[in-house]
Motif scaffolding. Structure first.
Motif, PDB file in Angstrom:
ATOM      1  N   PHE A  20      27.668  53.122  45.125  1.00  0.00           N
ATOM      2  CA  PHE A  20      27.699  51.725  45.396  1.00  0.00           C
ATOM      3  C   PHE A  20      27.184  51.087  44.411  1.00  0.00           C
ATOM      4  N   ASP A  26      31.905  40.490  42.585  1.00  0.00           N
ATOM      5  CA  ASP A  26      30.921  40.482  43.654  1.00  0.00           C
ATOM      6  C   ASP A  26      29.597  40.142  42.656  1.00  0.00           C
ATOM      7  N   ARG A  65      34.747  46.103  50.256  1.00  0.00           N
ATOM      8  CA  ARG A  65      34.611  45.378  49.346  1.00  0.00           C
ATOM      9  C   ARG A  65      34.859  43.911  49.709  1.00  0.00           C
ATOM     10  N   VAL A  71      29.071  45.399  49.903  1.00  0.00           N
ATOM     11  CA  VAL A  71      28.561  46.615  49.236  1.00  0.00           C
ATOM     12  C   VAL A  71      27.388  47.202  49.325  1.00  0.00           C
TER      13      VAL A  71
END
Length: 119
Positions: A20, A26, A65, A71
């Motif tokens: 990850f 993000d 997500r 995450v």
């Protein structure tokens, strides 16, 4: 609850957890909103999705997500009560204490800071 240095050493050895990373939207979101705001979202997510003794849809309540915290939750095994028990020694079947919720947020903050520094 575990020592954070010990926890992060273990997470680094996990093939699943170490896959990850923050990318694209993000990272942009974190940059625009700032870490303080994203951490306030983390507190809200933990309180609403993880803190109950038997969270709704436990094991499936955290998307992979859509928000940097999601995450981070998967990367740090703070995504469901089963992972909290296995990785963090926080038992299932009871509500998370205020201290445990703060611990989870501290874990997420540490991972987010590392992720930002890596980019």
């Amino acid at each position: 609850m575990r020592d954070l240095d010990e926890l992060f050493a273990g997470l680094a050895k996990s093939k699943f957890r170490s896959q990850f990373h923050l990318h694209g939207k993000d990272l942009d979101y974190l940059g625009i909103k700032g870490l303080e705001t994203v951490l306030s979202h983390a507190q809200d997510f933990i309180g609403k999705r993880l803190a109950a003794a038997e969270p709704r849809n436990d094991g499936k309540q955290t998307p992979f997500r859509g928000h940097p915290v999601f995450v981070a939750q998967h990367a740090t095994a703070c995504c469901c009560r089963g992972c909290l028990e296995k990785w963090h020694k926080i038992p299932q079947g009871r509500e998370l204490s205020v201290e445990e919720q703060a611990y989870v947020c501290a874990v997420l903050e540490r991972w987010l800071r590392i992720a930002v520094a890596a980019n």
